[in-house]
Scaffold this motif. Structure first.
Motif, PDB file in Angstrom:
ATOM      1  N   ALA A 135     -12.746  -3.796   0.521  1.00 25.90           N
ATOM      2  CA  ALA A 135     -12.252  -5.075   1.032  1.00 25.90           C
ATOM      3  C   ALA A 135     -10.887  -5.456   0.479  1.00 25.90           C
ATOM      4  CB  ALA A 135     -13.258  -6.185   0.714  1.00 25.90           C
ATOM      5  N   ALA A 136     -10.489  -4.910  -0.646  1.00 30.24           N
ATOM      6  CA  ALA A 136      -9.202  -5.272  -1.243  1.00 30.24           C
ATOM      7  C   ALA A 136      -8.674  -4.115  -2.069  1.00 30.24           C
ATOM      8  CB  ALA A 136      -9.332  -6.512  -2.127  1.00 30.24           C
ATOM      9  N   VAL A 137      -7.342  -3.971  -2.068  1.00 36.83           N
ATOM     10  CA  VAL A 137      -6.686  -2.911  -2.828  1.00 36.83           C
ATOM     11  C   VAL A 137      -5.343  -3.418  -3.324  1.00 36.83           C
ATOM     12  CG1 VAL A 137      -5.593  -1.923  -0.773  1.00 36.83           C
ATOM     13  CG2 VAL A 137      -6.022  -0.454  -2.748  1.00 36.83           C
ATOM     14  N   ASN A 177       0.858  -1.179   0.000  1.00 34.11           N
ATOM     15  CA  ASN A 177       0.000   0.000   0.000  1.00 34.11           C
ATOM     16  C   ASN A 177       0.895   1.229   0.000  1.00 34.11           C
ATOM     17  OD1 ASN A 177      -3.053   0.603   0.400  1.00 34.11           O
ATOM     18  ND2 ASN A 177      -2.045   2.109   1.708  1.00 34.11           N
ATOM     19  N   HIS A 178       0.412   2.322  -0.561  1.00 37.69           N
ATOM     20  CA  HIS A 178       1.154   3.576  -0.451  1.00 37.69           C
ATOM     21  C   HIS A 178       1.240   4.003   1.012  1.00 37.69           C
ATOM     22  CE1 HIS A 178       0.545   3.737  -4.714  1.00 37.69           C
ATOM     23  NE2 HIS A 178      -0.705   4.142  -4.669  1.00 37.69           N
ATOM     24  N   LEU A 179       2.398   4.488   1.412  1.00 36.29           N
ATOM     25  CA  LEU A 179       2.551   5.112   2.724  1.00 36.29           C
ATOM     26  C   LEU A 179       2.744   6.606   2.484  1.00 36.29           C
ATOM     27  CD1 LEU A 179       4.919   2.565   4.540  1.00 36.29           C
ATOM     28  CD2 LEU A 179       2.433   2.502   4.260  1.00 36.29           C
ATOM     29  N   GLY A 204      -6.028   3.783  -4.614  1.00 37.38           N
ATOM     30  CA  GLY A 204      -5.421   2.535  -5.061  1.00 37.38           C
ATOM     31  C   GLY A 204      -6.042   2.031  -6.343  1.00 37.38           C
ATOM     32  N   GLN A 205      -5.778   0.757  -6.643  1.00 37.16           N
ATOM     33  CA  GLN A 205      -6.298   0.142  -7.852  1.00 37.16           C
ATOM     34  C   GLN A 205      -6.383  -1.365  -7.642  1.00 37.16           C
ATOM     35  OE1 GLN A 205      -8.247  -0.010 -10.301  1.00 37.16           O
ATOM     36  NE2 GLN A 205      -7.242   1.333 -11.809  1.00 37.16           N
ATOM     37  N   ARG A 262     -12.896  -7.938   3.821  1.00 34.21           N
ATOM     38  CA  ARG A 262     -13.283  -6.773   4.605  1.00 34.21           C
ATOM     39  C   ARG A 262     -12.093  -5.852   4.864  1.00 34.21           C
ATOM     40  NH1 ARG A 262     -12.585  -7.788  10.484  1.00 34.21           N
ATOM     41  NH2 ARG A 262     -11.445  -9.725  10.705  1.00 34.21           N
ATOM     42  N   ARG A 263     -12.364  -4.580   4.872  1.00 37.40           N
ATOM     43  CA  ARG A 263     -11.544  -3.539   5.470  1.00 37.40           C
ATOM     44  C   ARG A 263     -10.075  -3.522   5.042  1.00 37.40           C
ATOM     45  NH1 ARG A 263     -14.067  -2.759  11.574  1.00 37.40           N
ATOM     46  NH2 ARG A 263     -16.223  -2.591  10.881  1.00 37.40           N
ATOM     47  N   TRP A 264      -9.881  -3.407   3.719  1.00 36.49           N
ATOM     48  CA  TRP A 264      -8.596  -2.967   3.177  1.00 36.49           C
ATOM     49  C   TRP A 264      -7.477  -4.015   3.249  1.00 36.49           C
ATOM     50  CZ3 TRP A 264      -9.159   1.309   0.410  1.00 36.49           C
ATOM     51  CH2 TRP A 264      -8.040   1.941  -0.118  1.00 36.49           C
ATOM     52  N   SER A 265      -7.780  -5.256   2.927  1.00 33.81           N
ATOM     53  CA  SER A 265      -6.692  -6.204   2.663  1.00 33.81           C
ATOM     54  C   SER A 265      -5.938  -5.735   1.430  1.00 33.81           C
ATOM     55  CB  SER A 265      -7.249  -7.603   2.425  1.00 33.81           C
ATOM     56  OG  SER A 265      -7.792  -8.147   3.601  1.00 33.81           O
ATOM     57  N   GLN A 266      -4.624  -5.956   1.406  1.00 29.19           N
ATOM     58  CA  GLN A 266      -3.805  -5.440   0.305  1.00 29.19           C
ATOM     59  C   GLN A 266      -3.001  -6.566  -0.354  1.00 29.19           C
ATOM     60  OE1 GLN A 266      -1.517  -3.262   3.201  1.00 29.19           O
ATOM     61  NE2 GLN A 266      -3.523  -3.583   4.109  1.00 29.19           N
TER      62      GLN A 266
END
Length: 576
Positions: free
Chosen positions: A414-416, A224-226, A438-439, A376-380
């Motif tokens: 749920a995913a990025v 993920n971008h920081l 994101g994408q 759920r909630r931003w798994s990467q």
């Protein structure tokens, strides 16, 4: 591809396909070892839990060999009633059976009997339950000073690297601030409450491989971008007390008894990995579990290979039938050549923002009742690579990287930064949506593929639907390239193009400690026809384009190094 090697192109926001090749035992590309048998067990009448545990505990007292192993416990062919939970809780211990088929005369079958304690695990591989890598060495918290660290990066600058050394196990933490939550649409939870700051921090469990001044390089990329403008990320040394490594289970069958296919009064999970690294399950069949055949928690570099999670027994509702489940704090997990039947979520990330770098490779889903997905909630950084969906028709899509809105408990995005590659789901629905900041991507897959999800959001990047891929497996290609050439330098960040005084100035952030130079390319079309206009020496962060005529121009920049060329940084645009 370029000169036979993979080429990664960033979009305007720096989104790009990350490198997934670090998933699996020892960070990918390391075969699962054959560990010497040092203890042999035969089945006895009645409960075999203590019988087998005694053998595991005995091997746990042996000295670790130079290879990091103590030895394997071999369970002879037969049926072993298990009324409790087995624990592999010391490093270097392997539990091996005689085979995973249903004939107990030639195979090893663990029969999960009873429901005491209620909805227990049959086998736990690892240490005592951890809470998402919170244990830190006091005084080691250090801020990351890189302004924008793009997805896929492995190097970053910290405020003071003198507290660290090569080989340190660190946790990278991206706090879930209100600014970050606002940037991701409050989580995209539709009618539910927005995500709560501090409850969805992003975590990466990594090891330092190099230090150059205050620049640290780690063993696997971030997914993920920081972005410092949204959240001040930091690192700390992880207190490894109680971590278990070099452990595994192989060649056996776990059959959990229950009264019927909708029973809830039996074991919850067949094999659970927890507080563990560099571990595996190989050639294990799990049947009739309630939640998961195989679940990872507080786990890194795990391989689940040639395993089957079949015919779960439970009510068909939430929290059940997650056959292959990367749960909380799961990093760099590989599920390879696996099979799931009758699942609600065959191949799933259920660990929210602490789960990333999860690969499902060459797997089969049959008779699915719902969706394989980031749950759920931003798994990467999830990769669905060569997954086949067959037999039966699910009322839901069979695969989705999307917004789940108010589903569950505010599941939202749920995913990025996740990829669907060469998936075969003819006639079945696949959903792909683009998250804010994101994408998500879908390449060369067969199905009814669109961004038409249960909650309206932009469509993700879709390419080559139903076409034959030139690269059959993304994970395999990435792993092969990394093992052959090593890692190229990190891509530049925050590429900008600004017109002033008749010229266009292109600038960028240098994120690599090892580049030998930079290449600058220009095009009048953002998608193609880029021409090399400058090859610059290392550490340069600016180029003045004096030759651009009137019009709109697009620029991209990448680093060069002894191991190859980096991904391109973000696409920059300017008019003259």
């Amino acid at each position: 591809m370029e000169s036979g090697r993979l080429t990664y192109v960033g979009d305007r926001d720096g989104n790009r396909v990350p490198d997934f090749s670090y998933a699996g035992y020892k960070g990918g590309g390391v075969p699962i070892p054959t560990v010497k048998i040092v203890e042999t067990v035969s089945a006895i009448e009645g409960d075999n839990t203590a019988h087998i545990q005694s053998a595991l505990d005995k091997v746990s007292t042996l000295d670790l060999g130079s290879d990091g192993f103590r030895g394997a416990v071999f369970l002879k062919a037969g049926k072993y009633n298990i009324q409790g939970t087995l624990h592999i809780n010391a490093s270097g211990v392997v539990l091996r059976g005689a085979g995973d088929n249903g004939d107990s005369s030639t195979n090893t079958i663990l029969i999960g009997k009873g429901d005491v304690p209620h909805q227990r695990n049959i086998l736990v591989i690892g240490g005592k339950k951890d809470s998402e890598w919170v244990d830190s060495i006091p005084g080691t918290r250090t801020n990351i000073m890189t302004e924008f660290l793009p997805v896929g990066s492995r190097s970053f600058t910290v405020s003071n690297a003198s507290r660290f050394k090569v080989g340190d196990n660190i946790i990278i933490k991206h706090p879930s601030t209100k600014a970050w939550i606002d940037a991701v649409q409050g989580g995209g939870t539709d009618s539910d409450k927005v995500w709560i700051p501090g409850k969805l921090d992003i975590l990466y469990n990594r090891t330092i491989t190099a230090i150059n001044g205050n620049m640290i390089t780690i063993d696997a990329p971030v997914y993920n971008h920081l972005n410092r403008s949204l959240s001040q990320s930091y690192i700390y040394k992880y207190d490894r007390t109680g971590i278990v490594s070099n452990v595994g289970v192989e060649d056996l069958r776990i059959d959990i008894e229950s009264s019927d296919s909708k029973s809830e009064k039996h074991a919850n999970n067949a094999v659970a990995f927890n507080k563990v690294e560099n571990a595996w399950a190989k050639k294990v069949i799990a049947l009739h579990f309630r939640q998961s055949g195989f679940i990872t928690q507080n786990a890194t570099f795990i391989t689940v290979q040639n395993c089957k999670a079949l015919y779960p027994h439970s009510v068909v509702t939430g929290g059940r039938r997650y056959n292959f489940n990367a749960d909380m704090a799961s990093n760099n997990i590989l599920f390879e050549n696996c099979e799931a039947t009758n699942a609600r979520h065959d191949f799933v990330s259920n660990g929210a923002s602490t789960t990333s770098g999860v690969v499902f490779l060459n797997c089969l889903s049959q008779f699915t009742k719902n969706t394989s997905e980031g749950h759920r909630r931003w798994s990467q950084g999830l990769l669905y690579d060569n997954i086949t969906f067959t037999k039966g028709t699910a009322p839901e899509p069979v695969l989705a990287l999307y917004n789940r809105g108010s589903f569950g408990t505010g599941h939202g995005w749920a995913a990025v930064h996740s990829v669907i590659w060469n998936v075969k789901a003819p006639g079945k629905k696949i959903i792909l949506q683009k998250p804010p900041t994101g994408q998500n991507y879908c390449f060369m897959s067969d199905g009814i593929i669109s961004g038409d999800g249960p909650f309206k959001q932009p469509t993700g990047y879709i390419e080559g639907t139903a076409e034959l891929p030139l690269i059959p497996s993304l994970y395999t290609a990435q792993l092969k390239e990394r093992l052959k050439y090593g890692m190229p330098p990190d891509a530049p960040a925050q590429v900008k193009a600004i017109h002033s005084a008749g010229n266009i100035t292109i600038s960028w952030d240098d994120l690599s400690p090892s580049e030998t130079g930079y290449e600058v390319e220009r095009s009048t079309d953002s998608l193609s026809d880029f021409k090399l206009i400058a090859h610059l020496p290392a550490n340069k962060t600016m180029f003045l384009d004096k030759k651009a005529t009137k019009g709109t121009f697009f620029y991209r920049v990448r680093a060069t190094g002894v191991n190859g060329k980096s991904a391109y940084g973000n696409l920059a645009e300017e008019k003259k």
